[in-house]
Design a protein around this motif. Structure first.
Motif, PDB file in Angstrom:
ATOM      1  N   TYR A 185     -10.649  11.719  12.729  1.00  0.00           N
ATOM      2  CA  TYR A 185      -9.308  12.209  13.012  1.00  0.00           C
ATOM      3  C   TYR A 185      -8.775  12.992  11.818  1.00  0.00           C
ATOM      4  CZ  TYR A 185      -8.643   8.956  16.996  1.00  0.00           C
ATOM      5  OH  TYR A 185      -8.742   8.276  18.179  1.00  0.00           O
ATOM      6  N   GLY A 186      -7.805  13.861  12.098  1.00  0.00           N
ATOM      7  CA  GLY A 186      -6.987  14.468  11.064  1.00  0.00           C
ATOM      8  C   GLY A 186      -5.552  14.066  11.307  1.00  0.00           C
ATOM      9  N   PRO A 187      -4.643  14.379  10.381  1.00  0.00           N
ATOM     10  CA  PRO A 187      -3.223  14.127  10.632  1.00  0.00           C
ATOM     11  C   PRO A 187      -2.737  14.972  11.815  1.00  0.00           C
ATOM     12  CG  PRO A 187      -3.652  14.607   8.311  1.00  0.00           C
ATOM     13  CD  PRO A 187      -4.893  14.975   9.055  1.00  0.00           C
ATOM     14  N   SER A 233      -5.396   4.039   7.530  1.00  0.00           N
ATOM     15  CA  SER A 233      -4.975   4.895   8.642  1.00  0.00           C
ATOM     16  C   SER A 233      -3.594   5.472   8.382  1.00  0.00           C
ATOM     17  CB  SER A 233      -4.973   4.093   9.950  1.00  0.00           C
ATOM     18  OG  SER A 233      -6.269   3.635  10.264  1.00  0.00           O
ATOM     19  N   ASP A 234      -2.703   4.660   7.822  1.00  0.00           N
ATOM     20  CA  ASP A 234      -1.345   5.121   7.518  1.00  0.00           C
ATOM     21  C   ASP A 234      -1.359   6.217   6.454  1.00  0.00           C
ATOM     22  OD1 ASP A 234       1.503   4.989   7.785  1.00  0.00           O
ATOM     23  OD2 ASP A 234       1.584   3.873   5.900  1.00  0.00           O
ATOM     24  N   ALA A 260       0.821  -1.211   0.000  1.00  0.00           N
ATOM     25  CA  ALA A 260       0.000   0.000   0.000  1.00  0.00           C
ATOM     26  C   ALA A 260       0.845   1.246   0.000  1.00  0.00           C
ATOM     27  CB  ALA A 260      -0.917   0.000   1.222  1.00  0.00           C
ATOM     28  N   SER A 261       1.977   1.229   0.729  1.00  0.00           N
ATOM     29  CA  SER A 261       2.843   2.399   0.775  1.00  0.00           C
ATOM     30  C   SER A 261       3.407   2.706  -0.615  1.00  0.00           C
ATOM     31  CB  SER A 261       3.993   2.156   1.753  1.00  0.00           C
ATOM     32  OG  SER A 261       3.487   1.984   3.058  1.00  0.00           O
ATOM     33  N   LEU A 269       2.684  -1.331  13.861  1.00  0.00           N
ATOM     34  CA  LEU A 269       2.039  -0.379  12.960  1.00  0.00           C
ATOM     35  C   LEU A 269       3.028   0.687  12.510  1.00  0.00           C
ATOM     36  CD1 LEU A 269      -1.309   0.107  14.944  1.00  0.00           C
ATOM     37  CD2 LEU A 269      -0.964  -1.247  12.867  1.00  0.00           C
ATOM     38  N   PRO A 270       2.851   1.214  11.295  1.00  0.00           N
ATOM     39  CA  PRO A 270       3.769   2.241  10.780  1.00  0.00           C
ATOM     40  C   PRO A 270       3.442   3.645  11.279  1.00  0.00           C
ATOM     41  CG  PRO A 270       2.165   1.689   9.095  1.00  0.00           C
ATOM     42  CD  PRO A 270       1.881   0.778  10.266  1.00  0.00           C
ATOM     43  N   TYR A 271       2.606   3.751  12.264  1.00  0.00           N
ATOM     44  CA  TYR A 271       2.204   5.042  12.813  1.00  0.00           C
ATOM     45  C   TYR A 271       1.859   4.853  14.287  1.00  0.00           C
ATOM     46  CZ  TYR A 271      -2.218   2.766  11.805  1.00  0.00           C
ATOM     47  OH  TYR A 271      -3.226   1.839  11.723  1.00  0.00           O
TER      48      TYR A 271
END
Length: 342
Positions: free
Chosen positions: A274-276, A95-96, A25-26, A127-129
């Motif tokens: 949510y936002g970043p 989410s990422d 996905a990335s 998770l990547p975040y």
């Protein structure tokens, strides 16, 4: 605890690793052209479409919920909301993508308890975040309970009888879920822990795929969303024994809470916006106000009620505190049940 052979081998293959999905996905997550040219948020906000990332497939409960809310949100903000489904890895892919978007108000995320409470609570889930550091909480949009459904052939009429039935057949009964690490699986594991029952987990790729096996009796119990399971209950294909909320649902007023039989058993799937990280406070407040106003709309209330969702609203601070408490709850349950995620 004695080991018992599984009966009725019906496990669906779920071999694709979460790490592979996230890496793919990335590489493939090319931001749409309308998002690449994001203008700074300010007095003219919004002056282009707002992308609402939904980290689950189109047609699912989260996607349906997003489309119900986004129309009114767009009207309140004076712009257009585009729902962008980015499913995979239990919601981690979408989410990422949202976490790495510019903090300009043009990318928002409709997260759930699966993405921001359960998933991060697994010790082996890398998770990547960071669900706290990499996101700005905006508003707790709504809650949805699950209902406990069994085949019509099950020799029980209520939750109490089902617990007695399960205790007499340890390891011989199973439960279906929509996959490892989902709220459906955790609802069953929490139930097992509080009732001292031993059930074999049968993961599927979604509860819609599990329902035919429940109807036929190949699956013994499923803790499904009320919107998904209710049609099957109404047409007599399965039996509903209880609801996972603390009180009865207007959508199913005759169904008693499981907590009446199992004290402390309360499970809700929550939905939140949510936002970043670093989303300006003025935008957080504006979006929060627009959502709170939208949730008071009678049309929105009626539509959400048909999905079995109760609108919540409130402040960003209340949302952050609720999510933190929910993470603590699931972290304890996951550790107690010695669960891992593939």
């Amino acid at each position: 605890m004695p080991t018992h052979p599984r009966r009725r081998p019906i496990i669906r293959p779920m071999k694709t690793s979460r790490r592979s999905l996230l890496l793919a996905a990335s590489a493939a997550a090319v931001t749409p052209s309308w998002a690449q040219t994001a203008a700074p948020a300010g007095q003219g906000y919004p002056n282009k479409p707002i992308r609402l990332v939904v980290p689950f497939p189109a047609g699912g409960a989260t996607d349906i919920f997003a489309r119900q809310v986004s129309k009114k949100l767009g009207e309140r903000l004076g712009g257009n909301i585009v729902v962008d489904n980015k499913p995979g890895a239990g919601g981690a892919i979408g989410s990422d993508i949202a976490a790495k978007a510019p903090a300009d108000g043009y990318t928002l995320l409709l997260a759930t308890s699966s993405t921001h409470a359960i998933g991060p609570s697994y010790a082996n889930n890398k998770l990547p975040y960071d669900v706290v550091a990499d996101f700005t909480p905006i508003v707790h949009v709504g809650d949805a309970p699950n209902i406990m459904v069994v085949p019509t052939s099950a020799p029980v009429k209520n939750v109490k009888e089902w617990i007695e039935y399960a205790r007499k057949n340890p390891g011989k009964l199973n439960y279906a879920s929509s996959g490892n690490g989902t709220i459906v699986q955790l609802s069953a594991e929490y139930f097992k822990g509080l009732t001292g029952t031993y059930l074999v987990h049968i993961p599927y790729r979604g509860t819609a795929l599990a329902m035919p096996d429940l109807v036929s009796g190949k699956v013994d119990v499923l803790f499904d969303s009320i919107a998904s399971a209710l049609p099957h209950v109404k047409d007599g294909r399965v039996k509903a024994l209880g609801i996972s909320s603390a009180k009865r649902s207007p959508l199913f007023p005759d169904l008693p809470p499981i907590a009446e039989t199992v004290p402390g058993y309360v499970v809700n799937t929550w939905f939140g916006l949510y936002g970043p990280k670093g989303l300006p406070a003025e935008l957080v407040n504006r979006i929060n106000t627009a959502i709170n106003q939208s949730l008071q709309d009678n049309d929105v209330k009626d539509r959400l009620a048909r999905l079995g969702i109760e609108p919540v609203g409130g402040t960003p601070q209340q949302f952050a505190a609720m999510a933190e408490a929910d993470r603590a709850k699931w972290k304890m349950i996951i550790a107690d049940r010695k669960l891992t995620i593939d």
